[in-house]
Design a protein around this motif. Structure first.
Motif: not given
Length: 200
Positions: A167-169, A173, A177, A182, A186, A188
């Motif tokens: 998972m990325y913010g 990518r 995260i 989390t 938001t 993601y």
């Protein structure tokens, strides 16, 4: 591995083989789905009418050096019975009872030689045992240790295995995260990498 194979032959049969001009033990046998031989294939789940790519490596435990030229080149051959025509033969084979020539120009006693060829699976589903042995042409068949593949040609089968998930913010990518970090409301960005383990 090679050590295990040698250990199993450490009795009289091993030392007898060492005194023969031409003898061998299997070092490795590999089956791949791609011609670059990077992606392993499952011999128990092959697709019909499909090309796969093999590599056989054999250690020379005889007293003669193998070559791939001259009057006695060393080739991989069909066996059980010897010189039979294989239904897995394709255009990469020397003939349909000689899958491959020795890849190296010479293999001295104690060294490992390589044989590479492709196979074309038949249209009929089922399990086929394909046996191979080495032969020094015009000179001698080598001891037959029963080296073979059990090729199972199966109907189209869809299977997968998870390789990775992340998972990325950011949408590119680049900023991983932790799922436990989390926050509400938001966005993601997820990535799932799946390995195709079927035959389709």
């Amino acid at each position: 591995g090679a050590f295990t194979i040698f250990a199993r032959l450490r009795g009289d049969s091993y030392w007898l083989a060492m005194t023969m001009p031409y003898s061998w033990v299997l070092y490795s046998q590999e089956l791949y789905a791609d011609p670059a031989r990077l992606h392993a294939a499952d011999s128990g789940l092959l697709a019909a009418n499909t090309t796969y790519y093999t590599r056989v490596r054999a250690r020379n435990i005889g007293s003669s050096t193998w070559t791939n030229t001259g009057s006695n080149p060393v080739n991989l051959a069909t066996s059980s019975p010897g010189d039979r025509t294989s239904q897995f033969c394709d255009s990469s084979w020397l003939t349909c009872n000689r899958p491959a020539a020795l890849k190296e120009s010479s293999v001295a006693p104690g060294e490992v030689g390589t044989f590479e060829f492709s196979i074309k699976t038949p249209a009929t589903y089922g399990t086929y045992k394909e046996y191979f042995n080495l032969v020094a042409e015009n000179k001698s068949w080598m001891p037959d240790f029963g080296m073979h593949w059990a090729f199972t040609v199966a109907p189209p089968t869809y299977r997968w295995r998870l390789q990775n998930q992340a998972m990325y913010g950011d949408s590119n990518r680049t900023r991983p995260i932790n799922v436990d970090a989390t926050t509400p409301n938001t966005t993601y960005y997820m990535q799932v990498v799946a390995l195709n383990t079927g035959n389709t």
